[in-house]
Scaffold this active site. Structure first.
Site, PDB file in Angstrom:
ATOM      1  N   TYR A   1      38.394 -23.676  34.396  1.00 37.09           N
ATOM      2  CA  TYR A   1      37.449 -22.669  33.472  1.00 37.09           C
ATOM      3  C   TYR A   1      38.784 -22.073  32.604  1.00 37.09           C
ATOM      4  O   TYR A   1      39.962 -21.668  33.006  1.00 37.09           O
ATOM      5  CB  TYR A   1      36.858 -21.891  34.404  1.00 37.09           C
ATOM      6  CG  TYR A   1      35.601 -22.303  34.911  1.00 37.09           C
ATOM      7  CD1 TYR A   1      34.527 -22.367  34.379  1.00 37.09           C
ATOM      8  CD2 TYR A   1      35.634 -22.739  36.234  1.00 37.09           C
ATOM      9  CE1 TYR A   1      33.385 -23.066  34.993  1.00 37.09           C
ATOM     10  CE2 TYR A   1      34.721 -23.429  36.810  1.00 37.09           C
ATOM     11  CZ  TYR A   1      33.514 -23.530  36.286  1.00 37.09           C
ATOM     12  OH  TYR A   1      32.567 -24.115  36.926  1.00 37.09           O
ATOM     13  N   GLU A   2      38.422 -21.859  31.357  1.00 39.45           N
ATOM     14  CA  GLU A   2      39.213 -21.333  30.383  1.00 39.45           C
ATOM     15  C   GLU A   2      39.743 -20.028  30.738  1.00 39.45           C
ATOM     16  O   GLU A   2      40.667 -19.338  30.120  1.00 39.45           O
ATOM     17  CB  GLU A   2      38.792 -21.365  28.995  1.00 39.45           C
ATOM     18  CG  GLU A   2      37.606 -20.430  28.737  1.00 39.45           C
ATOM     19  CD  GLU A   2      36.940 -20.892  27.544  1.00 39.45           C
ATOM     20  OE1 GLU A   2      37.253 -22.004  26.853  1.00 39.45           O
ATOM     21  OE2 GLU A   2      36.211 -19.953  26.871  1.00 39.45           O
ATOM     22  N   SER A   3      39.158 -19.338  31.763  1.00 43.39           N
ATOM     23  CA  SER A   3      39.564 -17.924  32.369  1.00 43.39           C
ATOM     24  C   SER A   3      40.918 -18.021  32.905  1.00 43.39           C
ATOM     25  O   SER A   3      41.436 -16.971  33.336  1.00 43.39           O
ATOM     26  CB  SER A   3      38.470 -17.319  33.074  1.00 43.39           C
ATOM     27  OG  SER A   3      38.122 -18.324  34.102  1.00 43.39           O
TER      28      SER A   3
END
Lengths: 285, 259, 285, 259
Positions: free
Chosen positions: B52-54
């Protein structure tokens, strides 16, 4: 060197009308308490930077603090639009705001460049997209070795960066963990910085290579328990997804928003009172 | 079609999940892509590496995150890195095999818009914006796109090109130097579209059970090409349906519970 | 995807004559065992990259494995010169070697660029120094916004990067901590990579945000207890400063070096035997 | 001069340590700079923040590290970051107040050589090279340089300019755009040299006890300017000497012990 002071003092001493301010946080550790204090102190004409402006920026915009927003994704994650942001962009209420729009990778590169004292950040991105047509701050350079075309973004250098973290020690050294986002870069890129923390402890007991911001790179450290609500602080409390969903209805209409911000933020002295006021309202509901 | 025993959204999510090969590294957007990715992980593709881009690498959520940065993701991840690192050392570096995106608008060359409806400076609807979608579309080995099929979404001309698919079609993507292959499947609630090998124009290649080609053509804002040999998507298996509904139920409980 | 195999297999399958190889480590976690295996397998014509080439590169050079060295600081830390490096540079023994010399910041930028798949790294450095005269790979670019002059270094993209870490799990995920140097960048910049570890465990028990390399970015993981000796592995053993000092006498003369490498490295089958051989020699001394 | 009750190296280290203001952030090279920095921390400057290029920020070693990456440093540090980060976010960023360097050669404008003696391509002596010295010299707020005073070190022309001081003198450093102030003191075993405010030429401004200006001039490879008002360095105090010797003893024990 970080002073350990109250949040209201910190905002008063550190944030000035017209400043460029980054309240960073990537769904985790979003500095809501600090955002509310900026609204209470009626700061104006701010340029606000944030990769993922969410509810706290919706509140700042609706409250009229914001002149310009620099961002790469503006929404209520998993719920929908930011109605105050849309009302400002689409209808100029409560004032027209200027927008400077990027992609996440460009924002990250701009913060990293700021932290490294480089004039611009470099990335392989933006090529062929319409953002380039509307953001004059995206340029392209050629690699001096291969001739490859690369995007260039001016470094972000906020006047003030504000973040929330889990712990500080009594010297003002800060420890954060979990999804740490771009907060370290945002702090190191800024002229001044405020960190609100869940608690101040004698010993951080930081694991090796964890994300620690030494006191000497910070302006102020403020203990604000629960200061990231309705976002979350890993190890302390979970994200209040129900509040994120409830916000959609609160922010959809100007009057409902004005009532909410007037009662719970402008009508309270600090974040603890804000949360009491909110609980009272919910229990009566 | 309630009579079918499943909804069109369930069919869409399940059809998308089936396209995920076990063991692939998968960069996931929020919403339907996350549901499909986790359904795949819980069924035929247990070794899928979710990113995830987190900054969470190898996340194994037991419920669907409402946001891409939920604690559920970082607590179950193999590694959690900073945002500058996930975009530079991982996504831009070309390490990610598959990207999974939603969109508000898509055109015949699988370019997508998640920025504005109407003019940019005076938009009818201001959407969230690019986020990480541009880089997912540019740098993943290949890309899956999933969205509901109707004339507002499947448009002849995008109001804004947020993330590039095949641009003007043909070899225009390679000419721009984008490393990834580009979108290989567009999964909708009506069927599946795939790019023509040469022109890269999206072509209807599979219909979900009970859907007609006419419905798909009528729901598309350009003259939609239909493959000569048109497949029918296999309906959801009992196991797929049960797993998806359990996941959604767990998720609903978890999100409601947190107040 | 990482295979968990023996070090000799890993070197045989991964390192080829003529390859560009980075054995990285910044005083901590230096992959000595891997370096010795390269010497045993008589790899030749290697271009070796390292910010701080130390004893293991002195050994590789003296053993004739190296055609070119790319570095920014070549010495025996706190002791003095690398005599085998000097003998090769000053006298061409055992063969002439080409050198490509950088500053630390340039090497770090080149590895970061490689890890990020950028064609070059950018930094504010090198300006006014003589390195620029002798290293044609240092160029300068102008900031498209400010006109500021910045140094540009081509990305490092090794064929193979080899590092040593504390732990791997049975899937081949790797955890390292302490002084982590530039190893993560070096691994992510490389086409292939080998990680030797102190131990393979069921569960890494990695603290949040620690340095973890997922198995799927690695080629091979090899359990080599003590594989960083005489460097150190935090949490396992200390740096053997006495050996670093003793090396000065061993490496000063060609014959003493040849005897040492012949007896302790070429004359042993693996790193465990090497250490036994060394202890035997020391106890007889 | 053993009769003085201390060695000239002890005088040099102690004179260097005295220049460290309490609370300063200090980027430390190995060897004499590290000894002086830690002596300062153990005497008049307990709040000095020691930063080593290995990425250790706020290290508090109880013994002197033999290398800049010793475990002693990371185990006692406030933070340990990667090498790319320490050079970009910390040193290049201009956050470090004071840098401390040694050198093999120095010229009258405090430019230093730590690369080669003789020609670069066929050197008489191949030295370790730049390491982090260039960036310390360029980006720290100010720089201290310490080395033994003799004709081989204090040369009229460097064999190689590794790290810049004042380059050609005058405003040539600013003209090159280097942010830091540059070297403010050169501490040797004979005395202390400081740059002329205008020409930036190093000038002898203090002599250690028992040293004559003639000795310093004779040990310098260029016509050394001597200040009209020449100070005498205060001799080591008993406390300074005891602390330094204890530190060196602890260090020797620690380094010998590890085999």
């Amino acid at each position: 060197m970080a002073q350990i002071i109250s949040l209201s003092e910190a905002i008063r001493e550190t944030v000035r009308d017209g400043d460029t301010v980054a309240l960073e946080g990537f769904t985790h550790l979003i500095p809501f308490a600090a955002g509310h204090e900026i609204i209470r102190q009626a700061k104006r004409d701010l340029t606000v930077i944030r990769m993922t402006p969410d509810l706290v920026y919706d509140q700042l915009i609706g409250a009229g603090c914001v002149r310009k927003i620099v961002f790469s994704w503006g929404g209520n994650p998993g719920v929908g639009s930011l109605h105050r942001l849309r009302d400002a962009v689409e209808n100029g209420w409560p004032r027209t705001i200027e927008i400077e729009e990027h992609a996440h990778a460009g924002m990250a590169a701009a913060y990293s460049a700021g932290a490294a004292n480089l004039p611009f950040g470099m990335l392989r991105g933006y090529i062929g997209t319409d953002l380039v047509k509307y953001n004059q701050r995206i340029k392209f350079i050629d690699c001096p070795f291969t001739g490859q075309k690369l995007a260039a973004i001016p470094a972000h250098r906020p006047d003030v960066t504000i973040i929330h973290a889990q712990k500080a020690d009594r010297q003002g050294n800060v420890l954060m963990w979990g999804v740490v986002g771009v907060q370290k870069e945002a702090v190191l890129a800024a002229r001044r910085s405020i960190v609100t923390v869940e608690e101040i402890v004698d010993d951080l007991q930081a694991p090796p290579n964890s994300v620690v911001l030494p006191a000497w790179v910070l302006s102020a450290v403020c203990e604000v328990k629960g200061g990231a609500f309705p976002s979350y602080a890993q190890g302390y409390y979970q994200r209040d997804n129900a509040f994120y969903k409830a916000w959609d209805a609160i922010a959809r209409e100007r009057d409902a928003f004005k009532t909410w911000i007037g009662r719970h933020v402008l009508g309270t002295k600090n974040f603890a009172e804000f949360k009491q006021s909110l609980e009272a309202a919910t229990s009566h509901a | 079609m309630p009579d079918a025993g499943y909804t069109s959204d369930e069919m869409m999510t399940i059809a998308a999940a089936r396209m995920i090969r076990d063991g692939v590294t998968l960069f996931v957007g929020i919403g339907l892509p996350s549901a499909a990715a986790n359904l795949a992980r819980l069924t035929h593709a247990p070794n899928t590496v979710l990113i995830y881009e987190s900054g969470t690498i190898g996340a194994k959520p037991s419920v669907l995150p409402l946001s891409i940065g939920d604690g559920e993701l970082s607590e179950t991840a193999d590694a959690v890195v900073s945002i500058p690192e996930i975009f530079s050392y991982w996504l831009q570096a070309g390490r990610i095999g598959l990207g999974f995106l939603g969109a508000a608008q898509i055109d015949k060359y699988a370019n997508i818009n998640s920025t504005v409806i109407g003019g940019y400076n005076k938009p009818k609807v201001r959407l969230p914006g690019a986020g990480g979608a541009q880089e997912i579309a540019a740098f993943c080995g290949e890309v899956l796109i999933t969205l509901r099929h109707n004339n507002r979404a499947f448009v002849n001309k995008l109001d804004f090109l947020t993330s590039g698919g095949y641009f003007e079609g043909g070899d225009s993507r390679q000419k721009l130097g984008l490393p990834g292959k580009g979108p290989t499947n567009v999964i909708t609630d009506l069927g599946i579209l795939t790019p023509d090998p040469v022109t890269k124009e999206l072509t209807l290649t599979s219909l979900h059970p009970g859907i007609t080609a006419e419905q798909a053509v009528a729901a598309t804002g350009w003259p939609l090409k239909v493959a000569a040999k048109l497949d029918t998507t296999a309906p959801p298996s009992p196991d797929e349906l049960r797993t998806l509904r359990d996941l959604n139920e767990r998720t609903a409980r978890a999100h409601a519970g947190q107040a």
